[in-house]
Design an enzyme around this catalytic site. Structure first.
Site, PDB file in Angstrom:
ATOM      1  N   LYS A 156      -3.727  -9.149   4.731  1.00  0.00           N
ATOM      2  CA  LYS A 156      -3.558  -7.718   4.991  1.00  0.00           C
ATOM      3  C   LYS A 156      -4.128  -7.346   6.348  1.00  0.00           C
ATOM      4  O   LYS A 156      -4.916  -8.076   6.934  1.00  0.00           O
ATOM      5  CB  LYS A 156      -4.146  -6.899   3.841  1.00  0.00           C
ATOM      6  CG  LYS A 156      -3.192  -6.921   2.634  1.00  0.00           C
ATOM      7  CD  LYS A 156      -3.524  -5.953   1.542  1.00  0.00           C
ATOM      8  CE  LYS A 156      -2.420  -6.046   0.473  1.00  0.00           C
ATOM      9  NZ  LYS A 156      -2.841  -5.484  -0.811  1.00  0.00           N
ATOM     10  N   ARG A 216      -4.282 -12.549  -5.608  1.00  0.00           N
ATOM     11  CA  ARG A 216      -2.855 -12.562  -5.225  1.00  0.00           C
ATOM     12  C   ARG A 216      -2.771 -12.995  -3.769  1.00  0.00           C
ATOM     13  O   ARG A 216      -3.284 -12.292  -2.892  1.00  0.00           O
ATOM     14  CB  ARG A 216      -2.282 -11.156  -5.423  1.00  0.00           C
ATOM     15  CG  ARG A 216      -0.815 -11.013  -5.070  1.00  0.00           C
ATOM     16  CD  ARG A 216      -0.401  -9.543  -5.250  1.00  0.00           C
ATOM     17  NE  ARG A 216       0.992  -9.329  -4.923  1.00  0.00           N
ATOM     18  CZ  ARG A 216       1.453  -9.168  -3.690  1.00  0.00           C
ATOM     19  NH1 ARG A 216       0.640  -9.169  -2.665  1.00  0.00           N
ATOM     20  NH2 ARG A 216       2.742  -8.975  -3.493  1.00  0.00           N
TER      21      ARG A 216
HETATM   22  N1  PMM Z   1      -0.066  -5.536  -2.352  1.00  0.00           N
HETATM   23  C1  PMM Z   1       1.215  -5.674  -1.984  1.00  0.00           C
HETATM   24  C2  PMM Z   1       2.234  -5.860  -2.940  1.00  0.00           C
HETATM   25  N2  PMM Z   1       1.935  -5.926  -4.260  1.00  0.00           N
HETATM   26  N3  PMM Z   1       0.340  -5.881  -5.976  1.00  0.00           N
HETATM   27  C3  PMM Z   1      -0.918  -5.741  -6.364  1.00  0.00           C
HETATM   28  N4  PMM Z   1      -1.230  -5.801  -7.685  1.00  0.00           N
HETATM   29  N5  PMM Z   1      -1.939  -5.539  -5.487  1.00  0.00           N
HETATM   30  C4  PMM Z   1      -1.722  -5.441  -4.143  1.00  0.00           C
HETATM   31  O1  PMM Z   1      -2.679  -5.203  -3.375  1.00  0.00           O
HETATM   32  C5  PMM Z   1      -0.375  -5.581  -3.682  1.00  0.00           C
HETATM   33  C6  PMM Z   1       0.638  -5.805  -4.648  1.00  0.00           C
HETATM   34  C7  PMM Z   1       1.567  -5.613  -0.540  1.00  0.00           C
HETATM   35  O2  PMM Z   1       1.349  -6.848   0.086  1.00  0.00           O
HETATM   36  P1  PMM Z   1       2.556  -7.842   0.483  1.00  0.00           P
HETATM   37  O3  PMM Z   1       3.575  -7.012   1.226  1.00  0.00           O
HETATM   38  O4  PMM Z   1       1.904  -8.856   1.360  1.00  0.00           O
HETATM   39  O5  PMM Z   1       3.132  -8.417  -0.752  1.00  0.00           O
END
Ligand code: PMM
Length: 292
Positions: free
Chosen positions: A225, A265
């Site tokens: 991030k 994640r």
């Molecule tokens: N961040 C993103 C997408 N999905 N889901 C959860 N549970 N927590 C998060 O912080 C989260 C998520 C955005 O990040 P990406 O675009 O790198 O997938």
């Protein structure tokens, strides 16, 4: 929406002896870090298989980007992106979560083989979402959210980010329980980067113990991030390399594991899986553990 229970019916998350690795698979043209890379479905499926080989326990599949400024995709397009990928990877034996804010997408994903719902809006975006989680018995991630990211500037103010995020998560938990979601199926996530600046994100990471004390499974999603890039390359965050961001992410995964997180994640499962295994090995050798 159909009334029949989705295929996932009362799926029970397996107990694990270490923090689980949730590998990110964004089937989108525009996500935070991997947007566009896995937009082609056969590439997405191949990448899912690679994620499994490199230490992923759960594949988190999303068809809609949540990055700042992204435009919402329509439901049909979201379904078109994710369902074939879910079917293939479920058939390959993967445990899959569906990253969506739409109840109908969550339900179709569960019927296609996903087991877990990951809703970054914790049921606030679609009023039917918690009902789907309750009716299907699927575990559900409730992430802290204060609105779509394009509205973020209006929702950034906190007097005490840790206390306020915890209080707002408690409201989402109550809402889920009132809707019929079993408490053991609730996974909480502080929502790093969602209506939060770098300072807020670091404060949350410094207080993960307080989130673990919510007594639900805790998911931490810091991977690649912007606040990590800003730390690594303050002059120009765009210059932070992927490898450096993944190393920083693995350190955060270790800190999360140490705080008792259920899962992290991440985009690079290998580095975070190593970090979580090291933390589990140290925990297993703590004074009093496993000694006669
Ligand atoms: N961040 C993103 C997408 N999905 N889901 C959860 N549970 N927590 C998060 O912080 C989260 C998520 C955005 O990040 P990406 O675009 O790198 O997938």
């Amino acid at each position: 929406m159909s009334e029949k229970p989705a295929a996932s019916g009362n799926f029970i998350l397996p107990e694990a002896d270490r923090t689980q690795i949730m590998g990110v698979l964004n089937v989108t043209p525009d996500s935070f870090s991997d947007g566009g890379r896995w937009f082609d479905q056969s590439k997405a499926i191949d990448h899912g298989l690679e994620l499994l080989e490199s230490g992923t326990d759960i594949i988190d599949i999303g068809g809609e980007s949540t990055r700042p400024g992204s435009v919402r995709v329509d439901q049909e397009e979201e379904l078109r992106r994710v369902l074939p990928v879910i079917r293939e990877l479920a058939a390959a034996g993967a445990l899959i979560s569906i990253d969506t804010m739409r109840a109908a997408v969550a339900e179709a994903a569960l019927e296609s083989g996903a087991r877990i719902i990951n809703d970054v809006s914790a049921g606030l975006s679609d009023p039917s979402m918690l009902g789907v989680a309750a009716r299907t018995g699927a575990p559900v991630v409730l992430m802290h959210w204060r609105g779509y990211l394009d509205q973020a500037s209006a929702t950034f103010h906190y007097d005490d980010v840790v206390a306020e995020v915890i209080a707002e998560l408690k409201t989402r938990i109550e809402d889920a329980v009132e809707t019929g979601v079993r408490t053991e199926n609730i996974i909480v996530d502080p929502g790093l980067g969602f209506s939060k600046n770098a300072e807020h994100n670091w404060q949350i990471l410094a207080a993960l113990d307080a989130f673990a004390e919510l007594d639900h499974r805790l998911l931490v999603a810091a991977s690649r991030k912007r606040f990590i890039s800003s730390l690594l390359a303050p002059e120009d965050p765009a210059l932070a390399t992927e490898s450096a961001k993944d190393q920083a992410t693995a350190v955060i995964s270790a800190i999360a594991a140490q705080a008792g997180a259920w899962a992290v994640r991440v985009h690079d499962p290998e580095s975070s899986a190593i970090a979580c295994r090291v933390v589990a090995a140290i925990a297993a050798h703590a004074p009093g553990e496993g000694r006669v």
